[in-house]
Design a protein around this motif. Structure first.
Motif, PDB file in Angstrom:
ATOM      1  N   ILE A   1      13.003 -15.174  87.712  1.00  0.00           N
ATOM      2  CA  ILE A   1      13.852 -16.300  87.324  1.00  0.00           C
ATOM      3  C   ILE A   1      13.027 -17.560  87.104  1.00  0.00           C
ATOM      4  CG2 ILE A   1      15.643 -17.880  88.158  1.00  0.00           C
ATOM      5  CD1 ILE A   1      16.909 -15.417  89.562  1.00  0.00           C
ATOM      6  N   GLU A   2      12.064 -17.807  87.977  1.00  0.00           N
ATOM      7  CA  GLU A   2      11.309 -19.054  87.888  1.00  0.00           C
ATOM      8  C   GLU A   2      10.194 -19.008  86.857  1.00  0.00           C
ATOM      9  OE1 GLU A   2       8.620 -22.126  90.618  1.00  0.00           O
ATOM     10  OE2 GLU A   2       9.625 -20.414  91.573  1.00  0.00           O
ATOM     11  N   PHE A   3       9.466 -17.908  86.799  1.00  0.00           N
ATOM     12  CA  PHE A   3       8.227 -17.896  86.019  1.00  0.00           C
ATOM     13  C   PHE A   3       8.271 -17.062  84.740  1.00  0.00           C
ATOM     14  CE2 PHE A   3       6.780 -18.770  90.393  1.00  0.00           C
ATOM     15  CZ  PHE A   3       6.016 -19.910  90.174  1.00  0.00           C
ATOM     16  N   VAL A   4       9.292 -16.250  84.569  1.00  0.00           N
ATOM     17  CA  VAL A   4       9.290 -15.331  83.436  1.00  0.00           C
ATOM     18  C   VAL A   4      10.470 -15.555  82.494  1.00  0.00           C
ATOM     19  CG1 VAL A   4       9.317 -12.893  82.740  1.00  0.00           C
ATOM     20  CG2 VAL A   4       8.070 -13.605  84.804  1.00  0.00           C
ATOM     21  N   LEU A   5      11.667 -15.570  83.035  1.00  0.00           N
ATOM     22  CA  LEU A   5      12.874 -15.656  82.212  1.00  0.00           C
ATOM     23  C   LEU A   5      12.871 -16.847  81.245  1.00  0.00           C
ATOM     24  CD1 LEU A   5      15.634 -14.483  81.496  1.00  0.00           C
ATOM     25  CD2 LEU A   5      16.608 -15.775  83.420  1.00  0.00           C
ATOM     26  N   PRO A   6      12.505 -18.059  81.685  1.00  0.00           N
ATOM     27  CA  PRO A   6      12.536 -19.196  80.742  1.00  0.00           C
ATOM     28  C   PRO A   6      11.632 -18.978  79.527  1.00  0.00           C
ATOM     29  CG  PRO A   6      12.300 -19.968  83.006  1.00  0.00           C
ATOM     30  CD  PRO A   6      12.100 -18.486  83.038  1.00  0.00           C
ATOM     31  N   TYR A   7      10.521 -18.334  79.720  1.00  0.00           N
ATOM     32  CA  TYR A   7       9.579 -18.134  78.622  1.00  0.00           C
ATOM     33  C   TYR A   7      10.032 -17.015  77.686  1.00  0.00           C
ATOM     34  CZ  TYR A   7       6.927 -21.176  81.642  1.00  0.00           C
ATOM     35  OH  TYR A   7       6.540 -22.239  82.417  1.00  0.00           O
ATOM     36  N   LEU A   8      10.684 -15.998  78.241  1.00  0.00           N
ATOM     37  CA  LEU A   8      11.270 -14.958  77.393  1.00  0.00           C
ATOM     38  C   LEU A   8      12.372 -15.548  76.522  1.00  0.00           C
ATOM     39  CD1 LEU A   8      11.621 -12.000  79.933  1.00  0.00           C
ATOM     40  CD2 LEU A   8       9.916 -12.227  78.119  1.00  0.00           C
ATOM     41  N   LYS A   9      13.224 -16.358  77.119  1.00  0.00           N
ATOM     42  CA  LYS A   9      14.308 -16.975  76.367  1.00  0.00           C
ATOM     43  C   LYS A   9      13.763 -17.872  75.263  1.00  0.00           C
ATOM     44  CE  LYS A   9      17.780 -18.423  79.034  1.00  0.00           C
ATOM     45  NZ  LYS A   9      18.478 -18.999  80.216  1.00  0.00           N
ATOM     46  N   TYR A  10      12.676 -18.571  75.552  1.00  0.00           N
ATOM     47  CA  TYR A  10      12.058 -19.453  74.568  1.00  0.00           C
ATOM     48  C   TYR A  10      11.520 -18.646  73.380  1.00  0.00           C
ATOM     49  CZ  TYR A  10       8.742 -22.792  72.542  1.00  0.00           C
ATOM     50  OH  TYR A  10       8.039 -23.601  71.675  1.00  0.00           O
ATOM     51  N   ILE A  11      10.783 -17.581  73.673  1.00  0.00           N
ATOM     52  CA  ILE A  11      10.191 -16.774  72.595  1.00  0.00           C
ATOM     53  C   ILE A  11      11.268 -16.186  71.702  1.00  0.00           C
ATOM     54  CG2 ILE A  11       8.943 -14.629  72.093  1.00  0.00           C
ATOM     55  CD1 ILE A  11       7.232 -15.203  74.575  1.00  0.00           C
ATOM     56  N   PHE A  12      12.233 -15.503  72.297  1.00  0.00           N
ATOM     57  CA  PHE A  12      13.233 -14.823  71.497  1.00  0.00           C
ATOM     58  C   PHE A  12      14.153 -15.812  70.773  1.00  0.00           C
ATOM     59  CE2 PHE A  12      12.308 -11.141  74.381  1.00  0.00           C
ATOM     60  CZ  PHE A  12      11.890 -10.264  73.378  1.00  0.00           C
ATOM     61  N   SER A  13      14.385 -16.971  71.370  1.00  0.00           N
ATOM     62  CA  SER A  13      15.180 -18.000  70.683  1.00  0.00           C
ATOM     63  C   SER A  13      14.448 -18.522  69.461  1.00  0.00           C
ATOM     64  CB  SER A  13      15.498 -19.151  71.644  1.00  0.00           C
ATOM     65  OG  SER A  13      16.344 -18.730  72.682  1.00  0.00           O
ATOM     66  N   LYS A  14      13.145 -18.748  69.608  1.00  0.00           N
ATOM     67  CA  LYS A  14      12.351 -19.253  68.490  1.00  0.00           C
ATOM     68  C   LYS A  14      12.298 -18.249  67.336  1.00  0.00           C
ATOM     69  CE  LYS A  14      10.763 -23.349  69.646  1.00  0.00           C
ATOM     70  NZ  LYS A  14      10.920 -24.547  68.777  1.00  0.00           N
ATOM     71  N   LEU A  15      12.480 -16.977  67.645  1.00  0.00           N
ATOM     72  CA  LEU A  15      12.430 -15.937  66.612  1.00  0.00           C
ATOM     73  C   LEU A  15      13.805 -15.623  66.031  1.00  0.00           C
ATOM     74  CD1 LEU A  15       9.953 -13.467  68.361  1.00  0.00           C
ATOM     75  CD2 LEU A  15       9.446 -14.969  66.429  1.00  0.00           C
ATOM     76  N   SER A  16      14.810 -16.352  66.455  1.00  0.00           N
ATOM     77  CA  SER A  16      16.188 -16.019  66.071  1.00  0.00           C
ATOM     78  C   SER A  16      16.453 -16.161  64.586  1.00  0.00           C
ATOM     79  CB  SER A  16      17.174 -16.885  66.855  1.00  0.00           C
ATOM     80  OG  SER A  16      17.006 -18.259  66.530  1.00  0.00           O
ATOM     81  N   ASP A  17      15.680 -17.008  63.898  1.00  0.00           N
ATOM     82  CA  ASP A  17      15.929 -17.229  62.476  1.00  0.00           C
ATOM     83  C   ASP A  17      14.976 -16.448  61.574  1.00  0.00           C
ATOM     84  OD1 ASP A  17      13.627 -18.597  63.043  1.00  0.00           O
ATOM     85  OD2 ASP A  17      14.188 -20.446  62.015  1.00  0.00           O
ATOM     86  N   ARG A  18      14.237 -15.497  62.146  1.00  0.00           N
ATOM     87  CA  ARG A  18      13.259 -14.747  61.353  1.00  0.00           C
ATOM     88  C   ARG A  18      13.852 -13.498  60.686  1.00  0.00           C
ATOM     89  NH1 ARG A  18       8.043 -15.944  61.306  1.00  0.00           N
ATOM     90  NH2 ARG A  18       8.462 -15.117  59.208  1.00  0.00           N
ATOM     91  N   GLY A  19      15.092 -13.166  60.997  1.00  0.00           N
ATOM     92  CA  GLY A  19      15.754 -12.064  60.308  1.00  0.00           C
ATOM     93  C   GLY A  19      15.313 -10.683  60.711  1.00  0.00           C
ATOM     94  N   VAL A  20      14.738 -10.535  61.899  1.00  0.00           N
ATOM     95  CA  VAL A  20      14.316  -9.217  62.374  1.00  0.00           C
ATOM     96  C   VAL A  20      14.937  -8.960  63.749  1.00  0.00           C
ATOM     97  CG1 VAL A  20      12.128  -9.319  61.111  1.00  0.00           C
ATOM     98  CG2 VAL A  20      12.216 -10.074  63.500  1.00  0.00           C
ATOM     99  N   PRO A  21      15.246  -7.703  64.059  1.00  0.00           N
ATOM    100  CA  PRO A  21      15.743  -7.377  65.401  1.00  0.00           C
ATOM    101  C   PRO A  21      14.686  -7.676  66.454  1.00  0.00           C
ATOM    102  CG  PRO A  21      16.137  -5.572  63.873  1.00  0.00           C
ATOM    103  CD  PRO A  21      15.228  -6.523  63.180  1.00  0.00           C
TER     104      PRO A  21
END
Length: 345
Positions: free
Chosen positions: A217-237
């Motif tokens: 929760i503290e060290f991993v989840l925020p960074y996963l959410k950031y990466i996948f959010s930033k890729l949300s407009d790239r049109g790939v699963p």
């Protein structure tokens, strides 16, 4: 991008609508006689990773010889760590000469652009995309920031990665600094792959099982959410594969992904529940060791797995990678049976 389902996967990837999409983990090529022959001709596996003509040839092998529905980029989880200034060699797995364990080392990690320093990877993608049949997608991937951190801090493979856990516990500031740097690295690397034509991306968190849910929760989840959010407009699963970390299952629905990969420990039903039963896709989860058994046992396992899936969105995959000594005929049988049974169902 939140409403991908099997119709999307089949339409976007060109997979027949009357069958279950099937691809294998990124190590699929290692079981092939053609790969073993090529590997024997080169002293270091790093030569295969860093030579586009060889890497592209290996990427295409499972398509040519196994008939799976997608190609997986042939590279390694630790590939983007070298340009950070963290040199490593294979013996046989990656070994880092100078593990990163202090804040000063973290601050001194180099900045780089994947398009420049990892041009051999993007060149591999260019070659593969040019040679792949148009209906076969190429899937790109990277190690997650935490898994990369585990390798960097430990310096080599480990059962419990105690060095990285110690760093996260003793120096939270340093841990976040490292995770931020690796997050930007992963995002840059994945964007470069998308720019060159991969049709989906997967983040492998193969070391995640060594940490607690609180650390996640503290060290991993925020960074996963950031990466996948930033890729949300790239049109790939977007696919996330957390190995051995089902103790964090109640948090996976927060990650903006289309596909959750399951290892063999996790039931199909629990996977869908973790995503909130919201029409997202599960990938997995056959125990790879079944491939050491007999054809009928493999057939029975496939039937049980696909029955559990039912009509829900699903990509057939193993719960982890193939081993070089797995019987080749059994792998061929597995793929044939998945296609036969999924069409019948």
């Amino acid at each position: 991008m939140e409403n991908f389902n099997n119709d999307f996967l089949k339409a976007c990837f060109g997979i027949p609508t009357d069958s279950t999409p099937i691809w294998l983990m990124r190590q699929a090529g290692r079981v092939l006689p053609e790969y073993k022959k090529l590997r024997s001709e080169h002293q270091s596996i790093q030569t295969l990773f860093t030579t586009p003509e060889l890497a592209s040839k290996i990427t295409l092998m499972p398509i040519e010889h196994l008939g799976v529905d997608a190609a997986i980029l042939y590279t390694d989880l630790v590939t983007p760590l070298g340009p950070l200034g963290c040199s490593f060699k294979y013996s046989p797995g990656p070994i880092f000469e100078n593990p990163i364990r202090t804040e000063s080392q973290i601050k001194n990690l180099k900045e780089f652009q994947s398009e420049i320093e990892l041009s051999y990877v993007t060149k591999t993608i260019d070659i593969v995309c040019d040679r792949l049949p148009k209906h076969i997608p190429l899937i790109g991937y990277a190690g997650s920031p935490f898994t990369l951190a585990a390798w960097l801090v430990e310096g080599r493979s480990s059962k419990d990665f105690s060095a990285v856990r110690s760093l996260f516990n003793s120096s939270p500031h340093s841990a976040h600094l490292l995770m931020k740097k690796l997050t930007e690295l992963v995002l840059d690397f994945l964007n470069a792959q998308i720019n060159h034509g991969v049709k989906a991306i997967q983040l492998f968190d193969t070391s995640l099982g060594v940490i607690s849910a609180a650390t996640f929760i503290e060290f991993v989840l925020p960074y996963l959410k950031y990466i996948f959010s930033k890729l949300s407009d790239r049109g790939v699963p977007r696919i996330y594969y957390p190995l051995g970390a089902w103790h964090c299952k109640h948090l996976y629905h927060e990650i903006p992904i289309e596909v959750l990969g399951l290892d063999w420990r996790i039931s199909i039903d629990d996977g869908y529940k973790a995503l909130g039963n919201c029409g997202k896709t599960i990938q997995g989860n056959l125990d790879p060791t079944i491939l050491y058994t007999q054809p009928q046992i493999i057939t029975n396992a496939v039937e049980i797995l696909l029955e559990q899936v039912g009509k829900r969105p699903h990509i057939f995959n193993l719960g982890h990678g193939l081993q070089p000594d797995m019987p080749y005929k059994n792998i061929q049988h597995l793929i044939k049976e998945v296609k036969r049974i999924s069409v019948r169902s």
